[in-house]
Design a protein around this motif. Structure first.
Motif, PDB file in Angstrom:
ATOM      1  N   ASN A  45      18.801   4.958  10.555  1.00  0.00           N
ATOM      2  CA  ASN A  45      18.726   4.373   9.250  1.00  0.00           C
ATOM      3  C   ASN A  45      18.527   5.116   8.129  1.00  0.00           C
ATOM      4  O   ASN A  45      19.202   4.846   7.085  1.00  0.00           O
ATOM      5  N   ARG A  46      17.964   6.046   8.030  1.00  0.00           N
ATOM      6  CA  ARG A  46      17.804   7.061   6.782  1.00  0.00           C
ATOM      7  C   ARG A  46      17.766   8.487   7.088  1.00  0.00           C
ATOM      8  O   ARG A  46      16.559   9.119   7.128  1.00  0.00           O
ATOM      9  N   PRO A  47      18.732   8.937   7.563  1.00  0.00           N
ATOM     10  CA  PRO A  47      18.911  10.334   8.016  1.00  0.00           C
ATOM     11  C   PRO A  47      18.006  11.576   7.189  1.00  0.00           C
ATOM     12  O   PRO A  47      17.519  12.377   7.535  1.00  0.00           O
ATOM     13  N   TYR A  91       2.044  -0.807  12.482  1.00  0.00           N
ATOM     14  CA  TYR A  91       1.036  -0.841  11.357  1.00  0.00           C
ATOM     15  C   TYR A  91       1.538   0.563  10.583  1.00  0.00           C
ATOM     16  O   TYR A  91       1.557   1.551  10.984  1.00  0.00           O
ATOM     17  N   HIS A  92       1.882   0.463   9.208  1.00  0.00           N
ATOM     18  CA  HIS A  92       2.029   1.335   8.306  1.00  0.00           C
ATOM     19  C   HIS A  92       1.898   0.789   6.910  1.00  0.00           C
ATOM     20  O   HIS A  92       1.507  -0.336   6.857  1.00  0.00           O
ATOM     21  N   LEU A  93       1.732   1.793   6.026  1.00  0.00           N
ATOM     22  CA  LEU A  93       1.337   1.354   4.612  1.00  0.00           C
ATOM     23  C   LEU A  93       2.082   0.243   4.209  1.00  0.00           C
ATOM     24  O   LEU A  93       1.654  -0.338   3.017  1.00  0.00           O
ATOM     25  N   ALA A 126       0.869  -1.428  -0.111  1.00  0.00           N
ATOM     26  CA  ALA A 126       0.049   0.003  -0.127  1.00  0.00           C
ATOM     27  C   ALA A 126       0.814   1.238   0.071  1.00  0.00           C
ATOM     28  O   ALA A 126       0.201   2.375  -0.366  1.00  0.00           O
ATOM     29  N   TRP A 127       2.198   1.236   0.317  1.00  0.00           N
ATOM     30  CA  TRP A 127       2.896   2.224   0.525  1.00  0.00           C
ATOM     31  C   TRP A 127       3.290   2.628  -1.011  1.00  0.00           C
ATOM     32  O   TRP A 127       3.087   3.797  -1.352  1.00  0.00           O
ATOM     33  N   SER A 128       3.756   1.730  -1.565  1.00  0.00           N
ATOM     34  CA  SER A 128       4.275   1.969  -3.247  1.00  0.00           C
ATOM     35  C   SER A 128       2.993   2.269  -4.217  1.00  0.00           C
ATOM     36  O   SER A 128       2.706   3.449  -4.684  1.00  0.00           O
TER      37      SER A 128
HETATM   38  O1  LIG Z   1       8.599  -2.578   8.071  1.00  0.00           O
HETATM   39  P1  LIG Z   1       9.336  -2.520   9.379  1.00  0.00           P
HETATM   40  O2  LIG Z   1       8.839  -3.568  10.289  1.00  0.00           O
HETATM   41  O3  LIG Z   1      10.997  -2.939   9.113  1.00  0.00           O
HETATM   42  O4  LIG Z   1       9.168  -1.053   9.917  1.00  0.00           O
HETATM   43  C1  LIG Z   1      10.320  -0.346  10.210  1.00  0.00           C
HETATM   44  O5  LIG Z   1      10.667   0.365   9.132  1.00  0.00           O
HETATM   45  C2  LIG Z   1       9.747   1.278   8.317  1.00  0.00           C
HETATM   46  C3  LIG Z   1      10.274   1.927   7.188  1.00  0.00           C
HETATM   47  O6  LIG Z   1      10.632   0.937   6.291  1.00  0.00           O
HETATM   48  C4  LIG Z   1       9.167   2.392   9.292  1.00  0.00           C
HETATM   49  O7  LIG Z   1       8.245   2.990   8.731  1.00  0.00           O
HETATM   50  C5  LIG Z   1       8.243   4.359   8.720  1.00  0.00           C
HETATM   51  O8  LIG Z   1       8.558   4.626   7.037  1.00  0.00           O
HETATM   52  C6  LIG Z   1       7.783   4.352   6.167  1.00  0.00           C
HETATM   53  C7  LIG Z   1       8.030   4.719   4.788  1.00  0.00           C
HETATM   54  O9  LIG Z   1       9.186   4.143   4.544  1.00  0.00           O
HETATM   55  C8  LIG Z   1       6.181   4.957   6.775  1.00  0.00           C
HETATM   56  O10 LIG Z   1       5.129   4.498   5.873  1.00  0.00           O
HETATM   57  C9  LIG Z   1       5.974   4.648   8.311  1.00  0.00           C
HETATM   58  O11 LIG Z   1       4.988   5.296   8.643  1.00  0.00           O
HETATM   59  C10 LIG Z   1       7.048   5.109   9.192  1.00  0.00           C
HETATM   60  O12 LIG Z   1       6.792   4.651  10.493  1.00  0.00           O
HETATM   61  C11 LIG Z   1       8.800   1.676  10.704  1.00  0.00           C
HETATM   62  O13 LIG Z   1       8.508   2.651  11.655  1.00  0.00           O
HETATM   63  C12 LIG Z   1       9.622   0.773  11.254  1.00  0.00           C
HETATM   64  O14 LIG Z   1       9.490   0.279  12.551  1.00  0.00           O
END
Ligand SMILES: O=P(O)(O)O[C@H]1O[C@H](CO)[C@@H](O[C@H]2O[C@H](CO)[C@@H](O)[C@H](O)[C@H]2O)[C@H](O)[C@H]1O
Ligand SMILES: Nc1ncnc2c1ncn2[C@@H]1O[C@H](COP(=O)(O)OP(=O)(O)O)[C@@H](O)[C@H]1O
Length: 520
Positions: free
Chosen positions: A501-503, A380-382, A248-250
């Motif tokens: 991880n990603r400054p 929970y995120h996209l 859902a992110w992409s």
């Molecule tokens: O997917 P993971 O379980 O590894 O989660 C970690 O990495 C996520 C990034 O890949 C990180 O998410 C943050 O970045 C996302 C966009 O790349 C964004 O959609 C999220 O809202 C944001 O929190 C996540 O927090 C981290 O636990």
């Protein structure tokens, strides 16, 4: 430890030995631990200790995946760091010889640990026989003894229906775990960094498979390791394969890109249509999320899942976790400030200037909420949602990787997941804007407005889908307050994640926190 680094071009030499000799305790094992492993593991994508100082690599256990003498071994490796802390990793290993070895060395050089004129010691994920053996372990619920501990396969309904082992392939994209696809039916995740204890991804999918919830992949099986002391950890988790276009992110970034392009071309009608479709999808995700939370709150006698009342202790723990994150962010900013570009330094300074207000806001938390807590998604995120062509499927219930297993298994208010997704819509709007940085002056207001509208669409739909559920408070102000606290907790977690991880992504959560204060 100083070791000569092996690279995919110059892997360590492979002694001419049979499987049992290479992994048997003795001088070969010592050489494997002190030369091959330190040269190989630090360059693996899944190795989380790159920024630390690994001092020692040692084999904790070796278990053949089948009775065949040349069967691949599942090897558990302890990595000890300079501060004496340890991590355990899983390395499936196989020795290939002849044409198979040459083919693997040519096609998967990164998977080669050691090489001789006629053989390779390689990551077994690329070996069909190894993948078949994993499937058999699960399908037959087999137990296999190793040097110290044992492996046990478990079968879930999605696997029980399959008669023969389907053809399989290892997925090229390596993240923190590795993946294998069996036919068009099964998706297997092989964990790399292992943790003792119940794996939340496996236990939640197993729980959801027995409920009325179709928007998560069905549990298909697992492989568990048990140490001689009785400690368990999940090495692999299999679920039903979900055909999907993207996550859902992409998908959301794609929608936003099309929207921005139409806006820039002045195609207002087309842009309007894309915008309303994207908001409808945000609402659909809100509904699916609410359905997931209802399923997680279903009555059960399993104490790991049975809902419990939220208490003032939960409120206090949340406030304490936010305070700890504030301290951690303060320390990290202090350490890394000068390494950041000037515009990010400026934002970091603004954050520091507002710290007092943030602490005060945190001090006002800690009141009880009249609702229940349940197991939740946890991270929970996209990126944790698959877009299946008109609908969504929710995956990856492992929880936030920066938190301990015990914390990730705690029951929480489902509003915590809601906050995670609201933050993600904000991330998506700003990441999409970044991709059109040259048009920032024209597009930034649109991006801000979309972020707010998408969050609202998601939240409204979630509120409707969960109306009357026991995890909902009847006092709106209580819920608003709790949601805000989770938003702050998540944004602080993200600041830590991005600094490490990603400054370049740091401005997104920094602005997110500053915006929360503006809303006062
Ligand atoms: O997917 P993971 O379980 O590894 O989660 C970690 O990495 C996520 C990034 O890949 C990180 O998410 C943050 O970045 C996302 C966009 O790349 C964004 O959609 C999220 O809202 C944001 O929190 C996540 O927090 C981290 O636990
Ligand atoms: N059940 C599944 N069916 C199909 N693909 C899946 C499934 N589960 C995960 N994937 C694919 O693997 C990717 C990573 O999955 P995830 O569970 O988030 O692993 P990780 O914890 O390694 O990030 C997903 O984005 C998706 O492309």
């Amino acid at each position: 430890m100083t070791v000569a680094m092996s690279t995919p071009e110059t892997p360590c030499p492979l002694p001419d030995l049979a499987h049992e000799d290479l992994f048997a305790p003795g001088p070969q094992r010592e050489s494997f631990e002190s030369h091959i492993l330190p040269a190989y593991i630090p360059r693996c994508r899944w190795f989380a200790g790159k920024a630390r100082d690994p001092q020692r690599f040692s084999v904790q256990d070796v278990i053949p995946v089948s009775p065949a003498p040349d069967a691949a071994r599942l090897v558990l490796i302890d990595v000890e760091y300079a501060d004496k802390s340890t991590e355990t990793y899983l390395l499936p290993l196989q020795i290939l010889r002849g044409p198979a070895a040459r083919e693997l060395a040519a096609n998967q050089p990164n998977a080669v640990l050691a090489q001789s004129a006629d053989g390779v010691l390689c990551d077994a994920i690329h070996d069909q026989a190894f993948r078949d053996a994993l499937f058999t372990l699960m399908a037959g619920e087999v137990t296999r003894g190793g040097e110290h501990g044992s492996l046990t396969g478990q079968t879930g309904p999605a696997l029980g229906l399959i008669k023969d082992t389907p053809a399989s392939r290892a997925l090229a994209v390596e993240q923190s775990n590795s993946s294998i696809v069996y036919g068009d039916q099964i998706f297997l995740k092989l964990y790399r960094r292992l943790e003792h204890g119940m794996n939340p991804d496996a236990e939640i999918l197993r729980f959801l498979s027995g409920r009325h919830f179709a928007s998560a992949p069905p549990f298909a099986g697992a492989i568990e390791h048990r140490s001689p002391r009785g400690e368990c950890c999940v090495l692999a988790l299999a679920t039903g394969l979900v055909p999907h276009q993207s996550d859902a992110w992409s998908f959301t970034l794609g929608e936003l890109k099309r929207w921005f392009e139409n806006l820039l071309l002045g195609k207002t009608e087309a842009a309007g249509k894309i915008e309303s479709e994207s908001l409808a999808r945000a609402a659909q995700l809100g509904t699916r999320t609410g359905e997931m939370h209802r399923a997680l709150a279903e009555e059960t006698t399993d104490p790991d899942f049975a809902a419990e009342p939220l208490t003032s202790a939960d409120g206090k723990a949340l406030a304490e976790s936010i305070r700890a994150s504030l301290r951690q962010v303060h320390e990290l900013i202090g350490k890394k400030r000068t390494t950041l570009p000037p515009e990010i330094q400026e934002l970091a300074d603004q954050f520091v200037a507002h710290e007092r207000a943030l602490r005060q806001r945190t001090d006002s938390l800690g009141t009880a909420v009249n609702a229940i807590k349940t197991r939740t998604h946890g991270d929970y995120h996209l990126g944790q949602v698959l877009e299946t062509g008109g609908d969504f499927v929710i995956i990856d219930f492992e929880g936030e990787p920066l938190r301990s297993l015990a914390t990730r298994r705690e029951k929480r208010s489902p509003l915590r997941d809601v906050a995670g997704m609201l933050r993600s819509f904000d991330y998506a709007a700003h990441a999409a804007l970044e991709a059109h940085a040259e048009y920032r002056p024209t597009l930034s207001t649109y991006a801000e407005q979309w972020s707010a509208k998408a969050q609202l669409a998601f939240l409204d739909a979630w509120l409707v889908a969960t109306e009357g559920a026991p995890f909902r408070s009847t006092v709106h102000a209580e819920e608003d307050h709790l949601l805000e606290a989770f938003l702050l907790e998540k944004a602080l977690y993200e600041i830590v994640y991005e600094i490490n991880n990603r400054p370049p992504w740091l401005p997104i959560p920094l602005r997110g926190v500053l915006r929360l204060l503006e809303n006062d």
